[in-house]
Motif scaffolding. Sequence first.
Motif, PDB file in Angstrom:
ATOM      1  N   UNK A  34       0.848  -1.188   0.000  1.00  0.00           N
ATOM      2  CA  UNK A  34       0.000   0.000   0.000  1.00  0.00           C
ATOM      3  C   UNK A  34       0.881   1.234   0.000  1.00  0.00           C
ATOM      4  N   UNK A  35       0.245   2.404  -0.041  1.00  0.00           N
ATOM      5  CA  UNK A  35       1.070   3.606  -0.035  1.00  0.00           C
ATOM      6  C   UNK A  35       1.835   3.685   1.283  1.00  0.00           C
ATOM      7  N   UNK A  36       3.098   4.059   1.193  1.00  0.00           N
ATOM      8  CA  UNK A  36       3.923   4.148   2.390  1.00  0.00           C
ATOM      9  C   UNK A  36       4.550   2.838   2.811  1.00  0.00           C
ATOM     10  N   UNK A  37       4.405   1.798   1.999  1.00  0.00           N
ATOM     11  CA  UNK A  37       4.984   0.515   2.404  1.00  0.00           C
ATOM     12  C   UNK A  37       6.461   0.437   2.050  1.00  0.00           C
ATOM     13  N   UNK A  38       6.968   1.407   1.320  1.00  0.00           N
ATOM     14  CA  UNK A  38       8.382   1.414   0.976  1.00  0.00           C
ATOM     15  C   UNK A  38       8.695   0.757  -0.350  1.00  0.00           C
ATOM     16  N   UNK A  39       7.655   0.387  -1.111  1.00  0.00           N
ATOM     17  CA  UNK A  39       7.911  -0.335  -2.354  1.00  0.00           C
ATOM     18  C   UNK A  39       8.577   0.534  -3.410  1.00  0.00           C
ATOM     19  N   UNK A  40       8.129   1.774  -3.543  1.00  0.00           N
ATOM     20  CA  UNK A  40       8.743   2.648  -4.545  1.00  0.00           C
ATOM     21  C   UNK A  40      10.113   3.128  -4.081  1.00  0.00           C
ATOM     22  N   UNK A  41      10.213   3.476  -2.806  1.00  0.00           N
ATOM     23  CA  UNK A  41      11.475   4.002  -2.299  1.00  0.00           C
ATOM     24  C   UNK A  41      12.584   2.967  -2.449  1.00  0.00           C
ATOM     25  N   UNK A  42      12.281   1.690  -2.194  1.00  0.00           N
ATOM     26  CA  UNK A  42      13.364   0.711  -2.319  1.00  0.00           C
ATOM     27  C   UNK A  42      13.842   0.602  -3.756  1.00  0.00           C
ATOM     28  N   UNK A  43      12.921   0.742  -4.726  1.00  0.00           N
ATOM     29  CA  UNK A  43      13.402   0.660  -6.104  1.00  0.00           C
ATOM     30  C   UNK A  43      14.113   1.941  -6.543  1.00  0.00           C
ATOM     31  N   UNK A  44      13.676   3.078  -6.017  1.00  0.00           N
ATOM     32  CA  UNK A  44      14.391   4.317  -6.332  1.00  0.00           C
ATOM     33  C   UNK A  44      15.805   4.255  -5.754  1.00  0.00           C
ATOM     34  N   UNK A  45      15.918   3.637  -4.567  1.00  0.00           N
ATOM     35  CA  UNK A  45      17.232   3.541  -3.931  1.00  0.00           C
ATOM     36  C   UNK A  45      18.186   2.744  -4.792  1.00  0.00           C
TER      37      UNK A  45
END
Lengths: 336, 342
Positions: free
Chosen positions: A42-53
């Motif tokens: 869900x939003x805020x689960x860190x899924x996008x941030x981990x791929x951006x990292x």
Amino acid sequence: MSLLLDVKDLVVRFYTQEGTVYAVNGVSFELEEGETLGIVGESGSGKSVSSLALMGLIPSPPGKVESGTVMFEGRDLLTLKPDQMRLIRGKEIAMIFQDPMTSLNPVLTIGTQITESLKLHEGMNTSQSRKRAADLLDMVGIPDAYRRLDDYPHQFSGGMRQRVMIAMGLSCNPKLLIADEPTTALDVTIQAQIIELVKQLKDEFNMAMIWITHDLGVVAGIADRIQVMYGGRIMESGSSHEVFGDSRHPYTEGLLGSLPRLDSSGEEKLTQIEGSPPDMRNEPVGCPFAPRCDVREELGLEKCWDERPPLETVPAASGDGAHVMSCWADIREGVA
Amino acid sequence: MSSQVMTAEKRKSLDENDVILEVTDLKKYFPISAGIVFQRQVGAVRAVDGISFHVVRGETLGLVGESGCGKSTTGRTILQLYRPTEGSVRFEGQELSTMAGNDLRQMRRRMQIIFQDPFASLNPRMTVGSIVSEPLQIHKIYSNKKERQQYVEQLMEKVGLNPYFINRYPHEFSGGQRQRIGIARALALEPSFIVADEPISALDVSIQAQVVNLMEELQDELNLTYLFIAHDLSMVRHICDRVAVMYLGKIVELGPVDEVYDNPQHPYTQALLSAVPVPDPQVEENRQRIIISGDLPSPANPPTGCNFNTRCPVRFDLCFEEPDPPLIEVRPQHYVSCHRVT
């Protein structure tokens, strides 16, 4: 198949005025060549941030990759210098984003935007790159491709813009394509077009893919493996057949129960997960799902609050791959 | 077998003759104007282009379609938030399209709307208490301030919000809680009919089920009638009794949900349903998708003939010549507008 990407213990935080946001709290996963991994959350689960990292795209400040390694073909991407990273981004690893309206530059023609990376990475001249760009547009199903190179993004519809994004992503034959909610902004019939297109191109290019989404239905059709994230952690991961057919984590189970299905008349009430997602500004202790977990409540487990459950192989996994989860209880057995 | 038993259990006891809302040949065109000093109309966006349906008291009618098909405009035109260009909207026996002023305001007590975006539809400068009680003040219900507050607290409890938060502002709540505030506001005047305009699409998956369950509970408790506008077809099957599929301002198929979903007749409905992913890899592997090519045509310039003829996989001559295939009843209560269906 050999290992393409190996992420270990990734920790990303954002230091904002309202406090530290603990976005990704120790995420590890692997990706084989040619494999499709679906990251669901869900939003805020860190899924996008981990791929951006792993693309080196975390804005810093306020963001910071605190620790972890991202091994890609024998190199740790997190230690590369910006200009070395630039040679990988777009060439070896490409990314397509959710919103094709905002991720294309409105004042440059489509042709300019696609040929940019071809000139940079492949050393093509203008006419070669334009020809290649037209081929790419043709491949993603844009009619009259050569002429449309001189059009601007606003002259394309949403689905067409996403096709342009895909063409850009594929322009240098990447080994890995990261798709961050690529169909969320699109209508279902257009979503179906894009999914079919990506599936077909993935085989053609033999690339690995990470497909990030909140839609469990989309990944069920496209991913070989599914990874369910919550509160910046991996809750459960395994082959898509196992995660959907034999889900072991209370969160995965709850998520599947809360979804109505198109193929059943669904007269029963939806099972709901009480409460709301965690505030990521609180330092994570224990299991992030603990406050909303019925299993914890039923079994009266206390350690969920202060001990973080390790990601362990599911007991008695039926086994066509590594099925792991992070939970102190086993919902199948009803024991801790 | 078991599904039949359950259907019978859930099926609400609806009186088919108790029609709460009757929409006949409703049209809503938005003018396109040109010129800087002298504005003149050069065309019209046909957002809603002649639709007719009725809603029975206590039922949930789903209105589905892709973005731009006119489903939200339909909802707002019914409530007279947009005045219709043509056609009639009869609500509880009274014609709304010609009604104005105080009469219309009185009718608005009986019909309310829940909006899609719980972040944009609540005034950030008002507390929850004042948001929920605003309709009460406008309609001068409860002159006594204390009674009014008590009633607001009751409403908050009813939608699953802690009344303790009555003096908090919207930004202090999560998306799901905000949507509950929006629902409480809609319920304040005890309406009989609610237009829910994509009430869950801005919410996280785990929160959607909470809001949908709440809406179902409230419907049973208060005998509410819903017009549920959505693009999530799985959720529509779950919550609705009947469904109307819209394409480019027209209804192409209308019928009981299970009937339409299990036996879709219009090629657009078939494609739409086949495009919805199912969260089950086994089902997904064996599914045959009907992929329709192209995009939705512009409602300012719809194709001649049948609206769907630019994308239809089964089109033939007649589809280009004859406009507006009539809605034909193919089975009891199941209507389809397609030249292939006769």
